[in-house]
Motif scaffolding. Structure first.
Motif, mmCIF file in Angstrom:
data_model
loop_
_atom_site.group_PDB
_atom_site.id
_atom_site.type_symbol
_atom_site.label_atom_id
_atom_site.label_comp_id
_atom_site.label_asym_id
_atom_site.label_seq_id
_atom_site.Cartn_x
_atom_site.Cartn_y
_atom_site.Cartn_z
ATOM 1 N N ARG A 78 1.018 0.709 25.331
ATOM 2 C CA ARG A 78 -0.201 -0.104 24.839
ATOM 3 C C ARG A 78 -0.040 -1.146 23.873
ATOM 4 O O ARG A 78 -0.537 -2.190 24.070
ATOM 5 N N PHE A 79 0.601 -0.672 22.926
ATOM 6 C CA PHE A 79 0.898 -1.727 21.813
ATOM 7 C C PHE A 79 1.399 -2.907 22.423
ATOM 8 O O PHE A 79 1.602 -3.934 22.072
ATOM 9 N N ASP A 126 -0.663 -5.051 24.353
ATOM 10 C CA ASP A 126 -1.827 -5.885 23.536
ATOM 11 C C ASP A 126 -1.209 -6.864 22.479
ATOM 12 O O ASP A 126 -1.776 -7.819 22.255
ATOM 13 N N HIS A 127 0.035 -6.619 22.056
ATOM 14 C CA HIS A 127 0.548 -7.471 20.905
ATOM 15 C C HIS A 127 1.826 -8.336 21.364
ATOM 16 O O HIS A 127 2.197 -9.159 20.666
#
Lengths: 596, 596
Positions: free
Chosen positions: B564-565, B568-569
């Motif tokens: 997920r990180f 997202d990033h």
């Protein structure tokens, strides 16, 4: 020549972005117009190009060394410092009352850049003296001022900042050094300070340490810290040096970079107590220290710009010289200088755009500083103060983070040669890495941006800046060239991204601090990116106008291309950063500690 | 322990992304299923954690040294190499015919990562031997194979690659070393080679140099280069060493990093000519060298992942230990370990996501390599070959570029301590910087991606990969968790960005090469980002499923958060990169050369 000061670009910013002629209308700066700027910068360039730049590589190869408490600097540094003092460079921005030249920061900042491009390890000594001078000017008693200021402003003595202890880095609440009041009004100081830049050296006859310590019975935490002057040599009433004080350098660090700059461990009071003098009032030390810090933070931002500039110049020289492979477009039928290869151009343009963008940002911030301190109108002072204070974490944080990318690209342009220390490109990368750490890491700058500079005023300053950016967008649309229109489009998207983030920060800092601080550094990087991109957009408008008037076509065309490059390649990062900050906080903080 | 092999993560990738059980269905790999992978990796971890990792810092402090043509490696290296050879690690992936273990790359790649995490400077010696072995396997005569392969595969002798000359770096057309045919079928080799990794050392009894040189009368440019074996000691017919050959190490380089790895300048033929033996046919040397290069490029990508992993581990350890400041959410009422601060988590998560993403990418590429070389079905081989070849520049380019960011963040997490060499964090940054340069700079990888891997097949392979990514998006939507949906959204936007760029590249490479090559490195970075992000998305799907089955909840939850990180990033950067590539070429190439 290993470094040539980018005078044209500096003067372009000073004239058109910082509006030096407006600065010169402020009482006290009447003589500090464009012509003064030009004359001072030219003189400064000569000194830095000729004296300091050639010593930079030597400082890396032959760093400061420690023996039995004595620190010997790189051969040549002592003599260079003598010339620096003789030239009056230490006093450039300091008050004429104490022997300084009283020039505005708008001019001084450019001189600071040159000094750091030429030799960052050397430049740290004057940089710390500047901090000590500012602290004494603001909070020192008349007696302390009388004893120390003239000598510091002339450069005869140098200054240091003593904050860090082994257990107290970013967290100054944990400072343990202590000060015991003496009957004569002085104090005895005890403790260990680490990471003290130029904490000991052989370039000046005395060193004036500004030291954080606790007086017995002081409150816990940051509200119980006081600031003391502790000179290496005590000073007689007639101003002459007397006994050696009880502060000793027990070692210096072996570092990744800035090797010529001695980073000292200082031991206070092992032989009965170091004599110290309270600056201002007890327990207000941190407040005074922040005066030094804020000045130093801006200066460290300039170091980022400075080292980026020097890395850029070296990379350009290599790229024009190194012959390797044919251009992909067939324009040359033999191996050509690598600057003909599009990817080498991309790297050089990236280095250039970052450097010019941050220089433009810092230059406009310097003008705000001058107005905030010296403008006769209180409203103008206040407005400029808010702008300048918003800029400090950006100048410090963004310019230093970009300097890591720029100096790394500088090595990359050199290929295998870049990895060989004799080439010199790697030194800039090693030197740059301290910049995102000292005087407050990038995260500490970002805390400042979030807390004191954004949340505290409900995003008012940030939104006011966004409003100014919108005005620039309108001007670009009106200007109407293809470049102006392209830049306007990118700037608009970037500004909107910034506004979304400012909204997010102001709405959540109190209620969901983890989410906001998970994106604090990205917010800083976004804000720095947008503001530097905005200054490049302003530069484009000026350059279009100057070009139309036939002024220096080569320079103006290059400025337009660089501004366009900034928009196309750096401002385009802004919307993604917005998404990451506004929508990505959960995945930053979700991982269980034991899963790391 | 200074390094702990991330066995769980490696085995997760090998099992679920590389599908080792499918690899084990390929004839010859029947014994190389999951259990073998597990056993080999555990053994490998023991050796690297226990023997090599503790020597890494020592190698930096006490590098290889040169005296009178003799190179002495770091104390402990020679004995460690003896153990490496004894353990049979050199032969892991090499054919059993020559004494190797014949394991698939799917397993070997993970072992390579461990070796490089433990000690990158040491690992370079076996890495270069691997290249020499592959070149001889592919193009060597039976006689050359008989004399050299067993000794190289066992590790008794080591190998080198001799390409670079002072005027010939990326541009091998400029190679000037020459070879003169002798009546006995051998050649005499003359010339100077630079940047030769382990070109001279004391860890093995012989060194087998593979050397590019021109035979008199050969065509100009890259089509006139031949490949020769030049052993340090000549070899008798009985396999025993005889006379010292006329190749001598005249110096080694003083480098930014990988200091324990001796980088030699080799002088061939100053005393009558170095005896060399032609590999394959004359003038096909570059082709053979590319066999070594391709193997080495993947291996250098693994070095990036390896050094990122080690930097991550060190940063985590420090962040859990270093106490400084209170958490912003008030969850702890005193100064806490810095891992509680959101920005420290952000840095660690960034390091982790990059590392896991690139490891996942490299692992799935390794499985494709195995199928492309050994699968009985020609169609399957071909399909996997195309996928693997597309992956090589991404594994090399993206994993090494990210390692610069990761190791720099590693220093940053350490604050001021990171800048002190005794801490050890800075070494990883210094070591990593070579990775984007050697075995072809990132720009050279990007040329390969644009030319041979994208334009040549009209973007077919790239689009096929995008198709597979789209399938993963559908699976994420079907899975339906909040994390899966969020990742699907980012992955879709990133895939579309990639497709736009592939379109741009295929449409313009011939007609407007400058525009395409202005964005070649950003294209590589975008493609690497998307493919690594895709593999993280696949990992998330597996982890959700495993979690539902109650398998290792802690690990699976962490994998989901990390995926997920990543989305997202890191995937959020993709659309901005697209804009910069597709719409930003003009500003890369517009600046006049004399304006730089």
């Amino acid at each position: 020549m290993s470094y040539k000061a980018p005078l044209k670009d500096m003067l372009f910013d000073i004239q058109h972005l910082a509006n030096i002629d407006q600065v010169a209308q402020i009482p006290g700066f009447e003589d500090a117009g464009f012509e003064t700027a030009q004359a001072v910068l030219e003189e400064c360039a000569k000194f830095n190009e000729g004296v300091l730049a050639p010593l930079n590589f030597e400082g890396d190869k032959n760093p400061s060394s420690w023996k039995d408490g004595v620190v010997t600097t790189t051969p040549g540094f002592k003599e260079a410092f003598r010339q620096y003092v003789e030239g009056g460079w230490q006093g450039l921005q300091h008050p004429t009352d104490f022997g300084g030249q009283g020039l505005p920061k708008t001019i001084g900042a450019a001189c600071g850049e040159m000094l750091n491009s030429a030799n960052m390890s050397f430049a740290l000594c004057p940089l710390l003296s500047d901090g000590a001078i500012e602290a004494l000017l603001t909070a020192g008693s008349d007696e302390l001022k009388a004893v120390y200021l003239e000598k510091l402003v002339s450069g005869q003595w140098t200054g240091t900042m003593n904050l860090t202890e082994p257990q107290a880095g970013s967290d100054l609440a944990m400072v343990r050094s202590r000060a015991e009041p003496q009957p004569d009004g002085s104090y005895k100081v005890f403790g260990t300070k680490i990471f003290i830049t130029y904490g000991e050296h052989d370039m000046a006859e005395n060193i004036v340490h500004l030291v954080l310590a606790r007086v017995a019975g002081a409150p816990e935490g940051v509200k119980g810290i006081s600031l003391f002057v502790v000179p290496k040599f005590l000073v007689n009433q007639d101003g002459r040096l007397s006994a050696r004080n009880d502060v000793h350098c027990v070692s210096i660090e072996h570092k990744l970079g800035i090797k010529a700059s001695p980073t000292a461990v200082l031991q206070y009071g092992d032989h009965g107590g170091a004599v110290g003098y309270l600056v201002g009032e007890e327990n207000r030390g941190l407040e005074y220290m922040f005066i030094m810090m804020n000045s130093a933070r801006y200066a460290v931002g300039m170091q980022g710009i400075a080292i980026a500039e020097r890395a850029y110049q070296k990379a350009v020289t290599f790229a024009k010289d190194r012959v390797q492979s044919r251009p992909v477009d067939g324009s040359i039928k033999a191996s050509a200088p690598i600057i003909h290869h599009p990817d080498v151009k991309r790297m050089l343009m990236t280095m250039r755009a970052y450097t010019e963008g941050c220089r433009a940002m810092a230059s406009s911030a310097a003008a705000a500083y001058d107005a905030s301190h010296h403008h006769p109108d209180a409203g103008v002072r206040q407005q400029n103060q808010a702008f300048y204070e918003f800029m400090v974490p950006l100048v410090k944080g963004y310019s230093t983070e970009m300097s890591l990318e720029v100096t790394s690209l500088g090595v990359q342009v050199h290929g295998g040669m870049g990895f060989i220390e004799e080439t010199g490109a790697a030194q800039y990368l090693r030197d740059a890495k301290i910049l995102t750490i000292y005087e407050g890491t990038t995260a500490i700058q970002a805390n400042d941006l979030v807390g004191r500079k954004t949340a505290r005023d409900g995003g008012q300053t940030a939104k006011a800046i966004a409003g100014q950016i919108e005005t620039t967008e309108s001007e670009l649309l009106q200007q109407g060239s293809a470049d102006a229109l392209a830049v306007a489009r990118r700037l608009k998207a970037a500004r909107q991204a910034l506004l979304d983030v400012v909204e997010f920060v102001t709405a959540n800092t109190k209620t969901n601090p983890n989410a906001v601080f998970a994106g604090s550094v990205p917010y800083l990087m976004l804000a720095g990116n947008v503001v530097a991109g905005w200054q490049m957009a302003r530069s484009l408008l000026v350059a279009q106008e100057q070009l139309a008037q036939g002024v220096d076509a080569g320079f103006m065309k290059a400025k337009i291309t660089t501004a366009r490059f900034y928009a196309d390649h750096l401002l385009t990062k802004a919307p993604g950063m917005r998404d990451s900050i506004v929508e990505g906080a959960d995945s930053v903080t979700a991982l269980a500690l034991d899963a790391f």
